[in-house]
Scaffold this motif. Structure first.
Motif, mmCIF file in Angstrom:
data_model
loop_
_atom_site.group_PDB
_atom_site.id
_atom_site.type_symbol
_atom_site.label_atom_id
_atom_site.label_comp_id
_atom_site.label_asym_id
_atom_site.label_seq_id
_atom_site.Cartn_x
_atom_site.Cartn_y
_atom_site.Cartn_z
ATOM 1 N N ARG A 116 -65.167 56.081 44.353
ATOM 2 C CA ARG A 116 -66.432 56.318 45.043
ATOM 3 C C ARG A 116 -67.224 55.012 45.184
ATOM 4 N N ASP A 117 -67.181 54.192 44.148
ATOM 5 C CA ASP A 117 -67.926 52.939 44.184
ATOM 6 C C ASP A 117 -67.161 51.821 44.887
ATOM 7 N N GLY A 118 -65.992 52.153 45.396
ATOM 8 C CA GLY A 118 -65.246 51.161 46.147
ATOM 9 C C GLY A 118 -64.510 50.139 45.295
ATOM 10 N N LEU A 119 -64.228 50.498 44.042
ATOM 11 C CA LEU A 119 -63.540 49.558 43.158
ATOM 12 C C LEU A 119 -62.022 49.702 43.237
ATOM 13 N N VAL A 120 -61.559 50.911 43.510
ATOM 14 C CA VAL A 120 -60.115 51.131 43.654
ATOM 15 C C VAL A 120 -59.831 51.912 44.932
ATOM 16 N N THR A 121 -58.595 51.764 45.395
ATOM 17 C CA THR A 121 -58.122 52.625 46.471
ATOM 18 C C THR A 121 -57.132 53.619 45.881
ATOM 19 N N ARG A 122 -57.059 54.748 46.527
ATOM 20 C CA ARG A 122 -56.210 55.829 46.052
ATOM 21 C C ARG A 122 -55.294 56.208 47.197
ATOM 22 N N LYS A 123 -54.014 56.010 47.003
ATOM 23 C CA LYS A 123 -53.066 56.321 48.064
ATOM 24 C C LYS A 123 -52.179 57.480 47.639
ATOM 25 N N VAL A 124 -52.293 58.558 48.391
ATOM 26 C CA VAL A 124 -51.552 59.770 48.055
ATOM 27 C C VAL A 124 -50.314 59.872 48.931
ATOM 28 N N TYR A 125 -49.145 60.034 48.332
ATOM 29 C CA TYR A 125 -47.934 60.297 49.083
ATOM 30 C C TYR A 125 -47.692 61.798 49.097
ATOM 31 N N PRO A 126 -47.510 62.336 50.294
ATOM 32 C CA PRO A 126 -47.344 63.796 50.371
ATOM 33 C C PRO A 126 -45.939 64.217 49.983
ATOM 34 N N VAL A 127 -45.614 64.015 48.724
ATOM 35 C CA VAL A 127 -44.281 64.386 48.228
ATOM 36 C C VAL A 127 -44.442 65.331 47.046
ATOM 37 N N VAL A 128 -43.322 65.907 46.679
ATOM 38 C CA VAL A 128 -43.310 66.775 45.505
ATOM 39 C C VAL A 128 -42.210 66.286 44.581
ATOM 40 N N PRO A 129 -42.571 66.056 43.298
ATOM 41 C CA PRO A 129 -43.908 66.117 42.686
ATOM 42 C C PRO A 129 -44.823 65.036 43.223
ATOM 43 N N PRO A 130 -46.113 65.259 43.096
ATOM 44 C CA PRO A 130 -47.114 64.353 43.666
ATOM 45 C C PRO A 130 -46.936 62.907 43.241
ATOM 46 N N LYS A 131 -47.307 62.035 44.125
ATOM 47 C CA LYS A 131 -47.297 60.613 43.783
ATOM 48 C C LYS A 131 -48.580 59.980 44.322
ATOM 49 N N VAL A 132 -49.304 59.339 43.437
ATOM 50 C CA VAL A 132 -50.561 58.712 43.830
ATOM 51 C C VAL A 132 -50.599 57.303 43.269
ATOM 52 N N GLU A 133 -50.941 56.385 44.103
ATOM 53 C CA GLU A 133 -51.011 54.989 43.659
ATOM 54 C C GLU A 133 -52.447 54.480 43.668
ATOM 55 N N TYR A 134 -52.803 53.811 42.615
ATOM 56 C CA TYR A 134 -54.123 53.212 42.527
ATOM 57 C C TYR A 134 -53.993 51.704 42.517
ATOM 58 N N ARG A 135 -54.913 51.064 43.222
ATOM 59 C CA ARG A 135 -54.998 49.612 43.078
ATOM 60 C C ARG A 135 -56.426 49.140 43.287
ATOM 61 N N LEU A 136 -56.745 47.986 42.736
ATOM 62 C CA LEU A 136 -58.091 47.441 42.879
ATOM 63 C C LEU A 136 -58.337 46.997 44.310
ATOM 64 N N THR A 137 -59.566 47.210 44.748
ATOM 65 C CA THR A 137 -59.993 46.620 46.014
ATOM 66 C C THR A 137 -60.436 45.181 45.751
ATOM 67 N N GLU A 138 -60.829 44.519 46.809
ATOM 68 C CA GLU A 138 -61.415 43.181 46.648
ATOM 69 C C GLU A 138 -62.650 43.241 45.743
ATOM 70 N N LEU A 139 -63.451 44.282 45.994
ATOM 71 C CA LEU A 139 -64.649 44.480 45.189
ATOM 72 C C LEU A 139 -64.284 44.651 43.716
ATOM 73 N N GLY A 140 -63.300 45.488 43.472
ATOM 74 C CA GLY A 140 -62.852 45.730 42.107
ATOM 75 C C GLY A 140 -62.314 44.471 41.452
ATOM 76 N N LEU A 141 -61.595 43.702 42.225
ATOM 77 C CA LEU A 141 -61.048 42.463 41.693
ATOM 78 C C LEU A 141 -62.173 41.477 41.366
ATOM 79 N N GLY A 142 -63.204 41.526 42.192
ATOM 80 C CA GLY A 142 -64.365 40.686 41.913
ATOM 81 C C GLY A 142 -65.021 41.065 40.601
#
Lengths: 136, 136
Positions: A75-101
């Motif tokens: 919500r605060d823009g620190l990470v991105t959340r990427k959801v893959y529409p697969v089963v079982p679920p797969k979600v990847e998190y990574r820092l944004t530029e803001l988060g890295l800052g």
DNA sequence: GCTCATGCTCTCTTTTAGGTAAGTATAAAT
DNA sequence: ATTTATACTTACCTAAAAGAGAGCATGAGC
């Protein structure tokens, strides 16, 4: 005065208006929390992580707290959340530029803690010695 | 990869043993709290403060929290507490070297927050837009 | 003799944080 | 048909945190 530069530095900052001050304080209140800090560190080191990996890397956190903290970070823009529409679920998190800052900014605190934990421990010991736990 | 240096930097740190890691995490958990941060900022700017002054400078804090936070900071060696045996009571607080070090380390986070609060606000707005509050 | 001032401390109550456990969806494997 | 895997969400409950408010000590000033 052994370290005048910091005080000077702070006082030399632009005279922030109170509204911004309050906002900044609120952000720090939000962001300066144990799990957020830990997750940022983990994501800084690992770059991209799935939910389970974060959970493993962050011993002691409950699923609920992990979800909750990640959502707040998203919500605060620190990470991105990427959801893959697969089963079982797969979600990847990574820092944004803001988060890295933020990570970079917080790095100083980690280094400070690593450099000074012994001083803190001995301060605690001294305090405990001088202030007996339960005076009769 | 826009900012590889930080990751490299972190990974180049000495391979801290897990016990130190846990201790450092605990210290960060202890120290990374809203009131502690605020008090450190105030004491950095004002150098020496009485209880009431801190209370005034820290709007919203209750007497109880203020006492509690200051005690914890004293215990951890971040501030000194000088009591004058007068009536009405007079107590002066000021940062120790350790506390000033933390202040300096935390300065980066303040600057980050000041520099990026607009980005955070718009991230929140975007999140709110994309994730409607209460879907039917 | 009453009030005020300061820096607490203590108690009581409310709020919040956070843990546990269960439920969900569904494709693939057994 | 049952189990497994993942990433949640929801409901419930307890313990901890925090706020409100009173009390205390006591010298100075009115």
């Amino acid at each position: 005065m052994p370290n005048p530069s910091l005080r000077d530095e702070l006082q030399a900052l632009p005279p922030t208006d109170p509204a911004v001050d309050r906002l900044v304080e609120q952000i720090i209140g939000r962001v300066a929390d144990k799990w957020t800090m830990l997750l940022i560190e983990i994501l800084t080191e690992t770059e991209v992580c799935r939910f389970k990996e974060l959970s493993r890397a962050c011993p002691g956190i409950s699923q609920k707290m992990l979800t909750q903290t990640l959502r707040a970070m998203e919500r605060d823009g620190l990470v991105t959340r990427k959801v893959y529409p697969v089963v079982p679920p797969k979600v990847e998190y990574r820092l944004t530029e803001l988060g890295l800052g933020l990570s970079k900014a917080f790095c100083g605190v980690w280094l400070w803690a690593e450099a000074n934990f012994e001083a803190i421990e001995s301060a605690r010991a001294a305090y405990a010695r001088d202030n007996p736990p339960k005076p009769g």
